[in-house]
Design a protein around this motif. Sequence first.
Motif, PDB file in Angstrom:
ATOM      1  N   MET A   1     -11.376 -14.677  -2.296  1.00  0.00           N
ATOM      2  CA  MET A   1     -11.324 -13.274  -1.878  1.00  0.00           C
ATOM      3  C   MET A   1      -9.988 -12.653  -2.254  1.00  0.00           C
ATOM      4  O   MET A   1      -8.943 -13.292  -2.150  1.00  0.00           O
ATOM      5  N   ARG A   2     -10.030 -11.385  -2.664  1.00  0.00           N
ATOM      6  CA  ARG A   2      -8.796 -10.660  -2.926  1.00  0.00           C
ATOM      7  C   ARG A   2      -8.183 -10.267  -1.583  1.00  0.00           C
ATOM      8  O   ARG A   2      -8.816  -9.623  -0.763  1.00  0.00           O
ATOM      9  N   LYS A   3      -6.935 -10.645  -1.367  1.00  0.00           N
ATOM     10  CA  LYS A   3      -6.333 -10.448  -0.052  1.00  0.00           C
ATOM     11  C   LYS A   3      -5.085  -9.570  -0.084  1.00  0.00           C
ATOM     12  O   LYS A   3      -4.421  -9.423   0.931  1.00  0.00           O
ATOM     13  N   TYR A   4      -4.749  -8.984  -1.215  1.00  0.00           N
ATOM     14  CA  TYR A   4      -3.625  -8.063  -1.254  1.00  0.00           C
ATOM     15  C   TYR A   4      -3.889  -6.972  -2.289  1.00  0.00           C
ATOM     16  O   TYR A   4      -4.680  -7.140  -3.217  1.00  0.00           O
ATOM     17  N   SER A   5      -3.241  -5.850  -2.103  1.00  0.00           N
ATOM     18  CA  SER A   5      -3.390  -4.726  -3.024  1.00  0.00           C
ATOM     19  C   SER A   5      -2.054  -4.002  -3.127  1.00  0.00           C
ATOM     20  O   SER A   5      -1.348  -3.835  -2.137  1.00  0.00           O
ATOM     21  N   MET A   6      -1.736  -3.582  -4.342  1.00  0.00           N
ATOM     22  CA  MET A   6      -0.507  -2.840  -4.584  1.00  0.00           C
ATOM     23  C   MET A   6      -0.839  -1.649  -5.476  1.00  0.00           C
ATOM     24  O   MET A   6      -0.524  -1.616  -6.666  1.00  0.00           O
ATOM     25  N   PRO A   7      -1.512  -0.622  -4.928  1.00  0.00           N
ATOM     26  CA  PRO A   7      -1.827   0.548  -5.752  1.00  0.00           C
ATOM     27  C   PRO A   7      -0.563   1.316  -6.107  1.00  0.00           C
ATOM     28  O   PRO A   7       0.435   1.252  -5.393  1.00  0.00           O
ATOM     29  N   ARG A   8      -0.622   2.051  -7.186  1.00  0.00           N
ATOM     30  CA  ARG A   8       0.544   2.840  -7.580  1.00  0.00           C
ATOM     31  C   ARG A   8       0.679   4.038  -6.644  1.00  0.00           C
ATOM     32  O   ARG A   8      -0.315   4.644  -6.240  1.00  0.00           O
ATOM     33  N   PRO A   9       1.879   4.412  -6.285  1.00  0.00           N
ATOM     34  CA  PRO A   9       2.067   5.631  -5.499  1.00  0.00           C
ATOM     35  C   PRO A   9       1.928   6.862  -6.394  1.00  0.00           C
ATOM     36  O   PRO A   9       2.261   6.831  -7.568  1.00  0.00           O
TER      37      PRO A   9
END
Length: 229
Positions: free
Chosen positions: A92-100
């Motif tokens: 499972m994907r457990k982290y996210s770092m979308p661009r601001p």
Amino acid sequence: MLLIVGAFPPETELLEDLVGPGLVVQSAGIGPVDAILGLEALVTEFAPDEVIFLGSCGQYRGSPECHFIQGQLFTYLDPASILGRSRMVPAMRKYSMPRPGEFATLCMESGEFTPAIVNTTMSLSLEAHGMSYSLLEQAIEGLESLSSTDAKMTPWIGSREIGSLSVTENLEVFGMARFCEIHKIGFSSLMAVTNQVGPDGSAQWARNYQSMGRQLQEKVRRLVEKRKG
């Protein structure tokens, strides 16, 4: 187009009079499922370039104290799995770092918000869990290598170490962050820290969310008006 969303109307209602060209204010839904389905519908309707989520969160025991935060890293982790009481599927994907986006950058530059990590759970934690970035690293495969090799991992925190960031808990934000990351939409969350995570968390939230929510919206209003000007 900037889309400001909350889980339910009290989180955004003081901003509704600002709606106009380039700005939409809506509610997405409460909880991790309705929130992401609601956001998907809103993105389909309005095609925003940037999404800002306004809401509230609890702070895990041992985290540096803060009152109004801006999400820097979004995780999806059941605290019970750290304690060996449950197990999350490794794939499972457990982290996210979308661009601001541009407005998120303006918010961070304002100094009104403390950078933080926001962890999403399926239910509210009733134990006073301690949570830190080091524990998240241990629990989430790949997070350690990402933080040490990706120059984009800490673009908002300057000289601060990511390991020193406060860790908070919220029911909606991870799915939204991941959705925006996948679809290359700017994303950030601005939240009021209304309670400590633990057995008294819901009672603390009930006492604080209205007043702190108003303060949060007042901060955002000033920045929206600055953006317009």
